[in-house]
Design a protein around this motif. Structure first.
Motif, mmCIF file in Angstrom:
data_model
loop_
_atom_site.group_PDB
_atom_site.id
_atom_site.type_symbol
_atom_site.label_atom_id
_atom_site.label_comp_id
_atom_site.label_asym_id
_atom_site.label_seq_id
_atom_site.Cartn_x
_atom_site.Cartn_y
_atom_site.Cartn_z
ATOM 1 N N LEU A 199 9.852 6.987 -5.583
ATOM 2 C CA LEU A 199 10.226 5.826 -6.382
ATOM 3 C C LEU A 199 11.265 4.962 -5.690
ATOM 4 O O LEU A 199 11.329 3.742 -5.907
ATOM 5 N N ALA A 200 12.111 5.569 -4.835
ATOM 6 C CA ALA A 200 13.070 4.778 -4.064
ATOM 7 C C ALA A 200 12.347 3.837 -3.109
ATOM 8 O O ALA A 200 12.750 2.689 -2.903
ATOM 9 N N ILE A 201 11.250 4.312 -2.516
ATOM 10 C CA ILE A 201 10.452 3.456 -1.635
ATOM 11 C C ILE A 201 9.838 2.305 -2.431
ATOM 12 O O ILE A 201 9.860 1.148 -2.002
ATOM 13 N N VAL A 202 9.300 2.624 -3.612
ATOM 14 C CA VAL A 202 8.677 1.587 -4.438
ATOM 15 C C VAL A 202 9.711 0.524 -4.825
ATOM 16 O O VAL A 202 9.437 -0.679 -4.773
ATOM 17 N N ARG A 203 10.910 0.958 -5.228
ATOM 18 C CA ARG A 203 11.935 -0.007 -5.595
ATOM 19 C C ARG A 203 12.336 -0.870 -4.399
ATOM 20 O O ARG A 203 12.528 -2.092 -4.531
ATOM 21 N N ALA A 204 12.463 -0.256 -3.216
ATOM 22 C CA ALA A 204 12.821 -1.033 -2.024
ATOM 23 C C ALA A 204 11.752 -2.076 -1.706
ATOM 24 O O ALA A 204 12.061 -3.216 -1.352
ATOM 25 N N VAL A 205 10.487 -1.709 -1.832
ATOM 26 C CA VAL A 205 9.401 -2.670 -1.581
ATOM 27 C C VAL A 205 9.454 -3.809 -2.589
ATOM 28 O O VAL A 205 9.292 -4.984 -2.237
ATOM 29 N N ALA A 206 9.677 -3.457 -3.872
ATOM 30 C CA ALA A 206 9.743 -4.502 -4.900
ATOM 31 C C ALA A 206 10.890 -5.465 -4.624
ATOM 32 O O ALA A 206 10.731 -6.698 -4.711
ATOM 33 N N GLU A 207 12.044 -4.940 -4.273
ATOM 34 C CA GLU A 207 13.202 -5.807 -4.030
ATOM 35 C C GLU A 207 13.019 -6.649 -2.775
ATOM 36 O O GLU A 207 13.490 -7.784 -2.731
ATOM 37 N N ARG A 208 12.364 -6.120 -1.742
ATOM 38 C CA ARG A 208 12.097 -6.924 -0.550
ATOM 39 C C ARG A 208 11.201 -8.109 -0.857
ATOM 40 O O ARG A 208 11.276 -9.156 -0.208
ATOM 41 N N HIS A 209 10.348 -7.964 -1.863
ATOM 42 C CA HIS A 209 9.467 -9.064 -2.258
ATOM 43 C C HIS A 209 10.079 -9.932 -3.352
ATOM 44 O O HIS A 209 9.394 -10.807 -3.905
ATOM 45 N N GLY A 210 11.337 -9.695 -3.688
ATOM 46 C CA GLY A 210 11.975 -10.478 -4.747
ATOM 47 C C GLY A 210 11.590 -10.033 -6.131
ATOM 48 O O GLY A 210 11.792 -10.771 -7.097
ATOM 49 N N GLY A 211 11.037 -8.831 -6.265
ATOM 50 C CA GLY A 211 10.615 -8.320 -7.559
ATOM 51 C C GLY A 211 11.531 -7.218 -8.049
ATOM 52 O O GLY A 211 12.673 -7.075 -7.621
ATOM 53 N N ARG A 212 11.006 -6.376 -8.929
ATOM 54 C CA ARG A 212 11.802 -5.294 -9.507
ATOM 55 C C ARG A 212 10.875 -4.160 -9.944
ATOM 56 O O ARG A 212 9.665 -4.359 -10.141
ATOM 57 N N ARG A 269 0.839 -1.200 0.000
ATOM 58 C CA ARG A 269 0.000 0.000 0.000
ATOM 59 C C ARG A 269 0.874 1.250 0.000
ATOM 60 O O ARG A 269 0.566 2.237 -0.682
ATOM 61 N N GLU A 270 1.976 1.199 0.756
ATOM 62 C CA GLU A 270 2.881 2.348 0.788
ATOM 63 C C GLU A 270 3.477 2.585 -0.590
ATOM 64 O O GLU A 270 3.567 3.741 -1.053
ATOM 65 N N ALA A 271 3.867 1.496 -1.277
ATOM 66 C CA ALA A 271 4.447 1.639 -2.608
ATOM 67 C C ALA A 271 3.428 2.203 -3.598
ATOM 68 O O ALA A 271 3.710 3.143 -4.353
ATOM 69 N N LEU A 272 2.205 1.621 -3.614
ATOM 70 C CA LEU A 272 1.186 2.085 -4.554
ATOM 71 C C LEU A 272 0.742 3.503 -4.231
ATOM 72 O O LEU A 272 0.464 4.312 -5.139
ATOM 73 N N THR A 273 0.685 3.871 -2.949
ATOM 74 C CA THR A 273 0.343 5.240 -2.561
ATOM 75 C C THR A 273 1.343 6.234 -3.133
ATOM 76 O O THR A 273 0.976 7.298 -3.651
ATOM 77 N N ASN A 274 2.633 5.888 -3.061
ATOM 78 C CA ASN A 274 3.657 6.784 -3.606
ATOM 79 C C ASN A 274 3.533 6.906 -5.120
ATOM 80 O O ASN A 274 3.716 7.988 -5.685
ATOM 81 N N LEU A 275 3.218 5.793 -5.807
ATOM 82 C CA LEU A 275 3.074 5.852 -7.261
ATOM 83 C C LEU A 275 1.895 6.741 -7.668
ATOM 84 O O LEU A 275 2.017 7.588 -8.576
ATOM 85 N N VAL A 276 0.742 6.553 -7.014
ATOM 86 C CA VAL A 276 -0.433 7.353 -7.368
ATOM 87 C C VAL A 276 -0.211 8.819 -6.982
ATOM 88 O O VAL A 276 -0.569 9.737 -7.739
ATOM 89 N N HIS A 277 0.390 9.047 -5.822
ATOM 90 C CA HIS A 277 0.649 10.429 -5.385
ATOM 91 C C HIS A 277 1.568 11.143 -6.375
ATOM 92 O O HIS A 277 1.322 12.303 -6.745
ATOM 93 N N ASN A 278 2.638 10.475 -6.827
ATOM 94 C CA ASN A 278 3.552 11.089 -7.793
ATOM 95 C C ASN A 278 2.828 11.388 -9.110
ATOM 96 O O ASN A 278 3.031 12.447 -9.728
ATOM 97 N N ALA A 279 1.994 10.417 -9.568
ATOM 98 C CA ALA A 279 1.288 10.622 -10.836
ATOM 99 C C ALA A 279 0.338 11.813 -10.752
ATOM 100 O O ALA A 279 0.270 12.648 -11.679
ATOM 101 N N LEU A 280 -0.404 11.929 -9.637
ATOM 102 C CA LEU A 280 -1.325 13.057 -9.490
ATOM 103 C C LEU A 280 -0.583 14.375 -9.283
ATOM 104 O O LEU A 280 -1.048 15.433 -9.714
#
Length: 474
Positions: A428-441, A359-370
Motif C-alpha cells: 500500500l505504501a507503493i500504491v500511495r507513492a504512485v498516487a501522489e506522484r500523479h497528483g492523486g491520493r 501497473r505496479e500499483a494495481l499489481t500490489n492491490l490485486v496481490h494483497n487482495a488475493l
C-alpha cells in the motif's frame, strides 16, 4: 511587527503610513506655528492702529496730560477683536495714568516710536498687550526735560485663537487627504509592482512535481532576482539528487536481482536432484524464502522508482489497462478459489499517467487482495469516472482492517494484526507513492456492508498538455 511571516505589501503600507503620519505631525506643528504667527501679525497691526488712534488724541496744551478717547474707534476695535479691549495712557513717571491703570507695565527696554507686542496675563486671563512710547512735545507743565508718554492697548485672545484654529483645521484636513491619497497610491503601486511575483507564484504552483526547469530571472523585478537564482540553484541540486537516486535504483535493481535469480536457479537445480528427506525440505524452505526475498526486493525497488523515477506520462485508457492486468491474475485467483472480476462504469477513460507505475500499483492491490482474502471470497477491480478524477477501486470481502489500522495501512512496513507471515508491508505504501506522484491520493475504507476492504486510487484527469502525448495505449 516583524518581517518574518508578514505580508510585504502590509509591511510597506504600515511602515510608510507611520512615516507619513510622523511627517504630517511635524508639518502640522509647523503649520500651527505659521498660523499663530500669521494671526499675531494680523491682529497686532490692529492693536498698533488702536495705539496710533489713541496717540493722535493725546494733548499737553493745557499743561497736563489729556486724552480725548475715540470711543467709536474702540467699539469697532472690540468688535474686531471679538472680546474685551483695555487701554492705559500714562506718563513715564507714573504720576498721570488714564484708563486701565493696572495693566502689566511695559518692558524697560521699550524704544521710542516702536510698538512692542507680547502675551501677558490680566485679571487671570491671557491677553495680547501692545506697548508704545514717545516723547511728549510740548512737555508737561513744570518739566524742563521732555518726558515720555506710554500707551498700552490689550485685547483678549479668543478671536486670535479662533483664527488660528480655523487655519490649523484647514491644514489638518488637507494633510489627512494627502496622506490618504498617498497611501492609496502607494498600495496600488505596491500591488502593481508585486504582480510579477504573484504571476511567478501561480506559474510555479501550476508546475508538475517533476518539472525542475529553471525559473526565468528576467520575468521578475531586479530585487527578486537573487531569490529566483537561489531557487533555481536549489532545484538544480534537487534534480542532481533525484538523478543520483535513480542511478542508485537502477544499479541496485541489477546488483540485487542477479544474485537472487542465480540462487533461485541453483536451488531449483538442487531440488530436482535431491531425494526426499530433510535436505529436500530444507531446499524447499530456502526456495520459499528466496521467493519472498525477491518479492520484497522488487517492492522496495518499486517504491524507490515511485518516489524518484521520472514521471514519463502517456495518455492511457485506464479501463483497458485495468482489464488487461485483472485477466493476468485470473490463473492465480482460480488456484486460490477466489472469484476475481472486473467492472467499469465507462467504456473508455483516457488519462495522462505513467503506465509502468500504475501497473505496479494495481499489481500490489490485486496481490494483497488475493493474499489476504480466504478461499470462496470475491475480489473486484472497478474503474469509474468521477468528473474531475478517475477512480480505480479494488474491493474484497475478506477480513479487512480494523478501524484504527485504516489510517496507518499505507505507511511503510505497516502490517495489520491479521496479516499473514511473510509480507513486507510495502504494497500500500507503493500504491500511495504512485498516487501522489500523479497528483492523486489513496483512500482506504471498509468494503460494502462494512465487510472486507475497499482501496480507491484517485487519479486526476489528463491536464491540457496531456492531449498532445499521442495515441491511447493500454
Amino acid at each position: 511587527m516583524t518581517l518574518r511571516g508578514a505580508s510585504l505589501r502590509r509591511t510597506l503600507v504600515v511602515v510608510l503610513a507611520v512615516g507619513m503620519v510622523l511627517a504630517s505631525g511635524i508639518g502640522l506643528w509647523g503649520a500651527w506655528r505659521t498660523a499663530a504667527a500669521a494671526a499675531n501679525a494680523a491682529y497686532d497691526r490692529s492693536l498698533a492702529g488702536a495705539i496710533k488712534a489713541i496717540d493722535a488724541n493725546i494733548s499737553t496744551s493745557s499743561g497736563g496730560l489729556g486724552v480725548e478717547l475715540p470711543y467709536t474707534m474702540l467699539e469697532f476695535f472690540e468688535l474686531t477683536a471679538g472680546g474685551a479691549v483695555y487701554f492705559r495712557v500714562a506718563s513715564e513717571d507714573g504720576l498721570v495714568e488714564i484708563g486701565n491703570t493696572d495693566l502689566p507695565p511695559p518692558d524697560a527696554t521699550l524704544i521710542n516710536g516702536r510698538p512692542r507686542f507680547r502675551d501677558a496675563r490680566y485679571h487671570d486671563q491671557l491677553v495680547r498687550l501692545g506697548s508704545y512710547t514717545r516723547v511728549l512735545d510740548p512737555p508737561l507743565a513744570g518739566h524742563v526735560d521732555k518726558p515720555r508718554v506710554i500707551i498700552q492697548v490689550a485685547e483678549t485672545l479668543s478671536s486670535r485663537q479662533d483664527f488660528t484654529r480655523a487655519l490649523l483645521l484647514e491644514a489638518v484636513t488637507r494633510n489627512a487627504l494627502l496622506v490618504a491619497l498617498a497611501l492609496a497610491l502607494m498600495a496600488a503601486a505596491t500591488g502593481w509592482a508585486l504582480r510579477p511575483l504573484a504571476r511567478l507564484s501561480a506559474e510555479v504552483q501550476a508546475r508538475s512535481p517533476e518539472d525542475l526547469t529553471p525559473i526565468p530571472e528576467d520575468a521578475v523585478p531586479t530585487e527578486a532576482r537573487p531569490l529566483v537564482a537561489a531557487i533555481n540553484h536549489h532545484m538544480a541540486r534537487h534534480q542532481q539528487a533525484s538523478e543520483a537516486r535513480r542511478r542508485f535504483v537502477d544499479d541496485a535493481s541489477h546488483q540485487l536481482r542477479t544474485p537472487l535469480t542465480t540462487l533461485v536457479t541453483q536451488v531449483d537445480f538442487a531440488l530436482r536432484e535431491a531425494a526426499p528427506g530433510p535436505v529436500r525440505e530444507a531446499l524447499q524452505a530456502m526456495r520459499q524464502q528466496l521467493d519472498e526475498a525477491t518479492r520484497q526486493v522488487n517492492q522496495m525497488l518499486a517504491l524507490a522508482r515511485a518516489d524518484a523515477a521520472d514521471l514519463d506520462r502517456q495518455t492511457v485508457d485506464l479501463v483497458a489497462l485495468a482489464r488487461e492486468l485483472t485477466r493476468a491474475w485470473w490463473p492465480r485467483a482460480r488456484a486460490a478459489a477466489i472469484d476475481l472480476g472486473f467492472e467499469s462504469g465507462v467504456p473508455l477513460l483516457a488519462i495522462s499517467l505513467n503506465p509502468t507505475l500504475l501497473r505496479e500499483a494495481l499489481t500490489n492491490l490485486v496481490h494483497n487482495a488475493l493474499r489476504y482474502t480466504p478461499a470462496g471470497s470475491h475480489v473486484t477491480v472497478r474503474v469509474d469516472d468521477a468528473s474531475a478524477e478517475a477512480v480505480l477501486t479494488v474491493l474484497d470481502d475478506g477480513p479487512g482492517l480494523a478501524p484504527d489500522e485504516l489510517q496507518h495501512a499505507s505507511e511503510r512496513f505497516f502490517r495489520g494484526r491479521q496479516a499473514r507471515a511473510g509480507g513486507s508491508g510495502l504494497g500500500l505504501a507503493i500504491v500511495r507513492a504512485v498516487a501522489e506522484r500523479h497528483g492523486g491520493r489513496l483512500e482506504l475504507a471498509p468494503g460494502p456492508g462494512g465487510r472486507g476492504l475497499a482501496v480507491r486510487l484517485h487519479l486526476p484527469h489528463a491536464p491540457a498538455a496531456a492531449s498532445e502525448a499521442g495515441s491511447i495505449t493500454g
